[in-house]
Design a protein around this motif. Sequence first.
Motif, PDB file in Angstrom:
ATOM      1  N   PRO A 169     -23.801   4.348 -36.437  1.00 40.10           N
ATOM      2  CA  PRO A 169     -24.554   5.503 -36.935  1.00 40.10           C
ATOM      3  C   PRO A 169     -26.025   5.512 -36.528  1.00 40.10           C
ATOM      4  O   PRO A 169     -26.532   6.541 -36.065  1.00 40.10           O
ATOM      5  CB  PRO A 169     -24.392   5.407 -38.451  1.00 40.10           C
ATOM      6  CG  PRO A 169     -23.103   4.679 -38.647  1.00 40.10           C
ATOM      7  CD  PRO A 169     -23.040   3.690 -37.513  1.00 40.10           C
ATOM      8  N   ASP A 170     -26.714   4.395 -36.682  1.00 43.52           N
ATOM      9  CA  ASP A 170     -28.139   4.361 -36.332  1.00 43.52           C
ATOM     10  C   ASP A 170     -28.353   4.594 -34.843  1.00 43.52           C
ATOM     11  O   ASP A 170     -29.299   5.274 -34.438  1.00 43.52           O
ATOM     12  CB  ASP A 170     -28.770   3.029 -36.742  1.00 43.52           C
ATOM     13  CG  ASP A 170     -28.878   2.877 -38.249  1.00 43.52           C
ATOM     14  OD1 ASP A 170     -28.885   3.903 -38.962  1.00 43.52           O
ATOM     15  OD2 ASP A 170     -28.943   1.723 -38.727  1.00 43.52           O
ATOM     16  N   GLY A 171     -27.482   4.030 -34.025  1.00 39.92           N
ATOM     17  CA  GLY A 171     -27.585   4.205 -32.582  1.00 39.92           C
ATOM     18  C   GLY A 171     -27.387   5.651 -32.161  1.00 39.92           C
ATOM     19  O   GLY A 171     -28.104   6.171 -31.300  1.00 39.92           O
ATOM     20  N   VAL A 172     -26.417   6.322 -32.769  1.00 38.46           N
ATOM     21  CA  VAL A 172     -26.173   7.730 -32.454  1.00 38.46           C
ATOM     22  C   VAL A 172     -27.385   8.566 -32.848  1.00 38.46           C
ATOM     23  O   VAL A 172     -27.851   9.419 -32.084  1.00 38.46           O
ATOM     24  CB  VAL A 172     -24.898   8.256 -33.146  1.00 38.46           C
ATOM     25  CG1 VAL A 172     -24.748   9.755 -32.926  1.00 38.46           C
ATOM     26  CG2 VAL A 172     -23.661   7.529 -32.641  1.00 38.46           C
ATOM     27  N   LEU A 173     -27.932   8.312 -34.025  1.00 41.74           N
ATOM     28  CA  LEU A 173     -29.104   9.072 -34.483  1.00 41.74           C
ATOM     29  C   LEU A 173     -30.309   8.818 -33.586  1.00 41.74           C
ATOM     30  O   LEU A 173     -31.063   9.748 -33.275  1.00 41.74           O
ATOM     31  CB  LEU A 173     -29.416   8.737 -35.937  1.00 41.74           C
ATOM     32  CG  LEU A 173     -28.339   9.150 -36.941  1.00 41.74           C
ATOM     33  CD1 LEU A 173     -28.674   8.628 -38.338  1.00 41.74           C
ATOM     34  CD2 LEU A 173     -28.140  10.660 -36.966  1.00 41.74           C
ATOM     35  N   ALA A 174     -30.500   7.583 -33.144  1.00 45.28           N
ATOM     36  CA  ALA A 174     -31.603   7.264 -32.233  1.00 45.28           C
ATOM     37  C   ALA A 174     -31.416   7.973 -30.896  1.00 45.28           C
ATOM     38  O   ALA A 174     -32.373   8.509 -30.323  1.00 45.28           O
ATOM     39  CB  ALA A 174     -31.706   5.755 -32.037  1.00 45.28           C
ATOM     40  N   ALA A 175     -30.189   7.997 -30.401  1.00 46.04           N
ATOM     41  CA  ALA A 175     -29.913   8.678 -29.136  1.00 46.04           C
ATOM     42  C   ALA A 175     -30.149  10.182 -29.268  1.00 46.04           C
ATOM     43  O   ALA A 175     -30.678  10.818 -28.352  1.00 46.04           O
ATOM     44  CB  ALA A 175     -28.487   8.385 -28.684  1.00 46.04           C
ATOM     45  N   LEU A 176     -29.783  10.764 -30.404  1.00 47.98           N
ATOM     46  CA  LEU A 176     -30.038  12.186 -30.629  1.00 47.98           C
ATOM     47  C   LEU A 176     -31.542  12.464 -30.683  1.00 47.98           C
ATOM     48  O   LEU A 176     -32.014  13.484 -30.174  1.00 47.98           O
ATOM     49  CB  LEU A 176     -29.365  12.661 -31.917  1.00 47.98           C
ATOM     50  CG  LEU A 176     -27.848  12.817 -31.854  1.00 47.98           C
ATOM     51  CD1 LEU A 176     -27.276  13.061 -33.253  1.00 47.98           C
ATOM     52  CD2 LEU A 176     -27.445  13.932 -30.904  1.00 47.98           C
ATOM     53  N   VAL A 233     -26.750  15.672 -20.891  1.00 46.05           N
ATOM     54  CA  VAL A 233     -25.527  15.259 -21.581  1.00 46.05           C
ATOM     55  C   VAL A 233     -25.688  13.822 -22.064  1.00 46.05           C
ATOM     56  O   VAL A 233     -26.042  12.929 -21.293  1.00 46.05           O
ATOM     57  CB  VAL A 233     -24.275  15.356 -20.672  1.00 46.05           C
ATOM     58  CG1 VAL A 233     -23.020  14.995 -21.459  1.00 46.05           C
ATOM     59  CG2 VAL A 233     -24.142  16.742 -20.066  1.00 46.05           C
ATOM     60  N   LEU A 234     -25.415  13.625 -23.351  1.00 47.33           N
ATOM     61  CA  LEU A 234     -25.417  12.304 -23.963  1.00 47.33           C
ATOM     62  C   LEU A 234     -23.971  11.893 -24.193  1.00 47.33           C
ATOM     63  O   LEU A 234     -23.208  12.622 -24.814  1.00 47.33           O
ATOM     64  CB  LEU A 234     -26.169  12.346 -25.295  1.00 47.33           C
ATOM     65  CG  LEU A 234     -26.027  11.140 -26.230  1.00 47.33           C
ATOM     66  CD1 LEU A 234     -26.569   9.874 -25.583  1.00 47.33           C
ATOM     67  CD2 LEU A 234     -26.729  11.421 -27.551  1.00 47.33           C
ATOM     68  N   PHE A 235     -23.601  10.731 -23.686  1.00 42.30           N
ATOM     69  CA  PHE A 235     -22.259  10.182 -23.863  1.00 42.30           C
ATOM     70  C   PHE A 235     -22.334   9.045 -24.865  1.00 42.30           C
ATOM     71  O   PHE A 235     -23.033   8.054 -24.639  1.00 42.30           O
ATOM     72  CB  PHE A 235     -21.707   9.675 -22.527  1.00 42.30           C
ATOM     73  CG  PHE A 235     -21.524  10.767 -21.513  1.00 42.30           C
ATOM     74  CD1 PHE A 235     -20.298  11.404 -21.393  1.00 42.30           C
ATOM     75  CD2 PHE A 235     -22.568  11.161 -20.694  1.00 42.30           C
ATOM     76  CE1 PHE A 235     -20.125  12.421 -20.472  1.00 42.30           C
ATOM     77  CE2 PHE A 235     -22.404  12.178 -19.765  1.00 42.30           C
ATOM     78  CZ  PHE A 235     -21.182  12.818 -19.654  1.00 42.30           C
ATOM     79  N   GLU A 236     -21.609   9.186 -25.989  1.00 41.30           N
ATOM     80  CA  GLU A 236     -21.630   8.208 -27.082  1.00 41.30           C
ATOM     81  C   GLU A 236     -20.232   7.662 -27.336  1.00 41.30           C
ATOM     82  O   GLU A 236     -19.323   8.424 -27.650  1.00 41.30           O
ATOM     83  CB  GLU A 236     -22.117   8.879 -28.377  1.00 41.30           C
ATOM     84  CG  GLU A 236     -23.601   8.924 -28.552  1.00 41.30           C
ATOM     85  CD  GLU A 236     -24.236   7.563 -28.752  1.00 41.30           C
ATOM     86  OE1 GLU A 236     -23.580   6.621 -29.251  1.00 41.30           O
ATOM     87  OE2 GLU A 236     -25.411   7.445 -28.415  1.00 41.30           O
TER      88      GLU A 236
END
Length: 191
Positions: free
Chosen positions: A83-90, A170-173
């Motif tokens: 979760p934290d990584g996705v939010l940081a990437a966003l 494009v962000l790939f998660e």
Amino acid sequence: VTKDAIIFELIYKNNKIKCQPNLFGRQNIENVIASCFAALQLGFTLQEITTAVSKLKPPVHTMRLFYNKDKNPLVDDTFNSNPDGVLAALEYLSLYKQSKYLVMTPLIELGKESKNIHEFIGEKAAIVCDRVYLTNPNYYNSFASGWKKRRPEAEIGFINNCKLPDNGMVLFEGKEAGKIFRFIEGKDPAH
């Protein structure tokens, strides 16, 4: 913090040094500062630390920036999502002005908080992204619930029956999103 760099000043005992690692995203600053402090405690000089920081690069599949043949930015953050990584990437994605897209593998192993976390990520993604493509239907309803709070008019797609736009960021998660990234980059001829 810009889309091309993170730059900060490290101040230690009335000395200042400019640090610029080859990393992307605000979330990396805390980690680099902690490493610098540890290096100072081990006896490294400020100049040695500055040199080492300038050589830092993200690990494979972790917030790595690439460009497609049309010079559109792609972020490979597919090693292991949380979760934290996705939010940081966003947050990093929000630095870009052009259209932004998220290709995401829903997160696993979150226990009883899975639905709430996916809803929260969906809402945050709706603030930043023009469109989201999930790689599978896991937690679709939770993600869509968060997305619809901010973007009731926009739909969430599944990557297996959608084509990514030809332009935009494009962000790939996540692992499954990594397969799509490698296919786009031409590194996975099996797909």
